[in-house]
Design an enzyme around this catalytic site. Structure first.
Site: not given
Length: 366
Positions: A25, A62, A104, A188, A236, A314, A337
């Site tokens: 997002c 999303a 998504q 969600y 997902r 990660l 990330r």
């Protein structure tokens, strides 16, 4: 050529490599007006940079199937034709670079109507505040003590949400997307139905495992019905709520065993790949993180169902990503990330591992 840089076939699509961009997002859409929820120059630049950076498949953040399905007032949406038209600029550029564009499709449920993460730490906006609205959920249970109590969805409203997912998928197809991912993770709405932690219903959508997965299956069926046979659908999932794993936590939650059972049901309904994450349903769940900490959940789905999976969590080092794919633990890695920190991570990984990703002709001299 290493495994990380080999093409991957999904139905009629060939993804050029196994380094994919996960949905993240940006909270940068207009919150009101004619352009509400439509992608902006920021979204184009953000996604285009990762395309020139070498990602093989890019999934947009999303994207809400309805106004009340947004996480924040600043989320992307695809509930109207104006939004769909604005996406075409992005999908056209991605495909021009040989990148597969994915979307998504999402509904935030009880975690809707929140501030941007960098404003008041993403607090929930009350319905009586500017840009706020009443969240909905399978049960009238707030996310935490400070959150708004959501309105419990009626069965008619549940059917409306299923239709909204299908309509959003139709618009996404017209906007040029080639992969539709149903967001059933991170606390969600679909995840809220799946987990006994958030779903206390006593009708056909609550109680037993079969009842709690009903909404997810109905959404998938509706999306698959309007999505072309030659194009893939992803799902997902949060493979665990991280409640049952903690012997000191007696709360009931969604488990890895549940995820394997769900994967088999989804596979039978035409879902092509599981995007396996974890967590998000309980704000105080104890999660033991570390490099690749979510990969074992993806590996288990792949081993026990034969279903293709993408691993997340990660994954930061080229050799780490290569090992995940080469060893068969996952079919692809979805970076999040790390791609915010380094849009050209796939190119740097190729240089480090001796692989290759296609470069724009404008960059060949480099």
């Amino acid at each position: 050529m290493t495994s990380l840089f080999t093409p991957y076939d999904l139905r009629s699509l060939t993804v050029p490599n196994r380094i994919w961009m996960a949905a993240m997002c940006q909270y940068s859409a207009e919150p009101e007006g004619e352009a509400v929820g439509a992608p902006t120059d920021w979204h184009f630049t953000h996604l285009a940079a990762r395309a020139t950076g070498g990602a093989g498949l890019i999934i947009t953040e999303a994207t809400a199937v309805s106004p009340e399905g947004r996480i924040s007032p600043y989320d992307l949406g695809i509930w109207n034709d104006t939004q769909a038209a604005a996406f075409r600029r992005i999908t056209s550029f991605l495909t021009s670079q040989g990148v597969v564009p994915g979307i998504q499709l999402a509904h935030a449920g009880r975690k809707a109507s929140t501030e941007r993460t960098w404003v008041d730490r993403g607090r929930q906006i009350r319905p009586d505040e500017p840009y706020g609205w009443q969240p909905v959920a399978p049960s009238a249970l707030p996310f935490d003590a400070s959150a708004t109590t959501p309105a419990e969805l009626t069965t008619d409203q549940i059917r409306d949400v299923v239709r909204q997912f299908a309509q959003a998928a139709e618009r996404a197809l017209g906007a040029g997307f080639q992969v539709a991912e149903v967001h059933g993770a991170h606390g969600y709405l679909i995840h809220q139905f799946l987990s006994p932690h958030s779903n206390h219903r006593t009708d056909e959508y609550g109680g037993s495992f079969e009842n709690r997965i009903r909404f997810a299956l109905e959404v998938v069926d509706a999306v698959r019905a309007v999505w072309p046979d030659e194009l893939p659908v992803f799902f997902r999932v949060s493979a665990t709520d991280w409640l049952s794993e903690n012997p000191e936590d007696d709360r009931e939650g969604w488990t890895a065993d549940d995820t394997v059972r769900l994967a088999k049901e989804l596979q039978a309904r035409g879902v092509d790949l599981m995007d396996v994450s974890t967590g998000g349903i309980a704000p105080d769940a104890r999660i033991e993180t570390g490099p690749g900490y979510q990969v074992p959940f993806a590996e288990r789905v792949r081993n026990e169902t034969g279903m293709p999976v993408a691993a997340v969590g990660l994954i930061t080092e080229p050799a780490q990503a290569q090992e995940i794919v080469a060893s068969g633990r996952a079919d692809a890695v979805l970076l999040a990330r790390e791609l915010l920190r380094d849009p050209y991570w796939p190119r740097h990984a190729a240089a480090a591992l001796g692989g290759r990703v296609a470069a724009p002709v404008q960059y060949h001299r480099a």
